[in-house]
Design a protein around this motif. Structure first.
Motif, PDB file in Angstrom:
ATOM      1  N   GLU A  77       8.497  -7.292  -3.273  1.00 15.92           N
ATOM      2  CA  GLU A  77       9.764  -6.565  -3.287  1.00 15.92           C
ATOM      3  C   GLU A  77      10.120  -6.159  -4.715  1.00 15.92           C
ATOM      4  O   GLU A  77      11.028  -6.710  -5.327  1.00 15.92           O
ATOM      5  N   ARG A  78       9.374  -5.198  -5.226  1.00 19.60           N
ATOM      6  CA  ARG A  78       9.648  -4.645  -6.548  1.00 19.60           C
ATOM      7  C   ARG A  78       9.032  -3.254  -6.607  1.00 19.60           C
ATOM      8  O   ARG A  78       8.167  -2.919  -5.820  1.00 19.60           O
ATOM      9  N   TYR A  79       9.468  -2.496  -7.556  1.00 17.46           N
ATOM     10  CA  TYR A  79       8.886  -1.178  -7.747  1.00 17.46           C
ATOM     11  C   TYR A  79       7.435  -1.324  -8.187  1.00 17.46           C
ATOM     12  O   TYR A  79       7.090  -2.219  -8.953  1.00 17.46           O
ATOM     13  N   ILE A  80       6.596  -0.423  -7.737  1.00 15.52           N
ATOM     14  CA  ILE A  80       5.168  -0.488  -8.044  1.00 15.52           C
ATOM     15  C   ILE A  80       4.915  -0.466  -9.551  1.00 15.52           C
ATOM     16  O   ILE A  80       3.979  -1.084 -10.037  1.00 15.52           O
ATOM     17  N   ARG A  81       5.758   0.200 -10.288  1.00 11.18           N
ATOM     18  CA  ARG A  81       5.538   0.273 -11.736  1.00 11.18           C
ATOM     19  C   ARG A  81       5.682  -1.083 -12.419  1.00 11.18           C
ATOM     20  O   ARG A  81       5.227  -1.263 -13.542  1.00 11.18           O
ATOM     21  N   GLU A 121      -1.282  -8.768  -8.337  1.00 13.90           N
ATOM     22  CA  GLU A 121      -0.481  -8.565  -7.125  1.00 13.90           C
ATOM     23  C   GLU A 121      -1.010  -7.384  -6.320  1.00 13.90           C
ATOM     24  O   GLU A 121      -1.102  -7.456  -5.085  1.00 13.90           O
ATOM     25  N   ILE A 122      -1.356  -6.323  -7.000  1.00 12.96           N
ATOM     26  CA  ILE A 122      -1.909  -5.145  -6.324  1.00 12.96           C
ATOM     27  C   ILE A 122      -3.222  -5.507  -5.638  1.00 12.96           C
ATOM     28  O   ILE A 122      -3.457  -5.129  -4.484  1.00 12.96           O
ATOM     29  N   ASP A 123      -4.075  -6.260  -6.332  1.00 19.03           N
ATOM     30  CA  ASP A 123      -5.348  -6.693  -5.740  1.00 19.03           C
ATOM     31  C   ASP A 123      -5.118  -7.546  -4.502  1.00 19.03           C
ATOM     32  O   ASP A 123      -5.790  -7.372  -3.476  1.00 19.03           O
ATOM     33  N   PHE A 124      -4.168  -8.473  -4.568  1.00 23.38           N
ATOM     34  CA  PHE A 124      -3.890  -9.357  -3.436  1.00 23.38           C
ATOM     35  C   PHE A 124      -3.406  -8.557  -2.221  1.00 23.38           C
ATOM     36  O   PHE A 124      -3.868  -8.777  -1.101  1.00 23.38           O
ATOM     37  N   VAL A 125      -2.496  -7.610  -2.441  1.00 27.41           N
ATOM     38  CA  VAL A 125      -2.001  -6.768  -1.347  1.00 27.41           C
ATOM     39  C   VAL A 125      -3.152  -5.986  -0.728  1.00 27.41           C
ATOM     40  O   VAL A 125      -3.285  -5.912   0.496  1.00 27.41           O
TER      41      VAL A 125
END
Length: 128
Positions: A95-99, A105-109
């Protein structure tokens, strides 16, 4: 005649729980995958067994890890002997902006929301 078997990821709550209950109502044995929250998974399992009279096994699994995905499919096959349906429902997010997202975190998603479903489909397909 044996029941049909459904693997449902993220089956311990939310949409996954609802999907698990619908499949159980239709006579499927359930292989209910979750990541943590064992108490919720066991509640769903008890409901499935007591209300619908089908078999249900819970399996704790981190879908970001390839070896755990392989173990999930192997365990389901060892218990039920077959898999008829794969419902790859599990998903994660932040729950945060992608920037502001960290690469980890991106890898995990990506690993849980995309790669896991593809690997599961491949492994289940090889066992049909």
């Amino acid at each position: 005649m044996r029941n049909r078997v459904a693997i449902i990821t993220g089956g311990n709550r939310g949409v996954g729980k609802g999907i698990a209950l619908v499949f159980a109502e239709r006579g499927y044995d359930i292989f209910l995958c979750h990541n943590g929250e064992e108490d919720k998974a066991l509640e769903v399992k008890d409901t499935i067994i007591n209300k619908y009279g089908v078999r249900c096994v819970t399996h704790d699994c981190d879908l970001s890890k390839v070896d755990e995905i392989k173990k999930l499919v192997d365990t389901a096959i060892n218990i039920y002997g077959k898999i008829d349906v794969l419902m790859s429902n599990a998903g994660v997010g932040y729950e945060r902006y992608i920037r502001y997202a960290h690469v980890e975190e991106i890898d995990f998603v990506y690993q849980v929301n995309y790669r896991a479903g593809i690997l599961l489909a491949k492994l289940v397909g090889q066992n049909m």
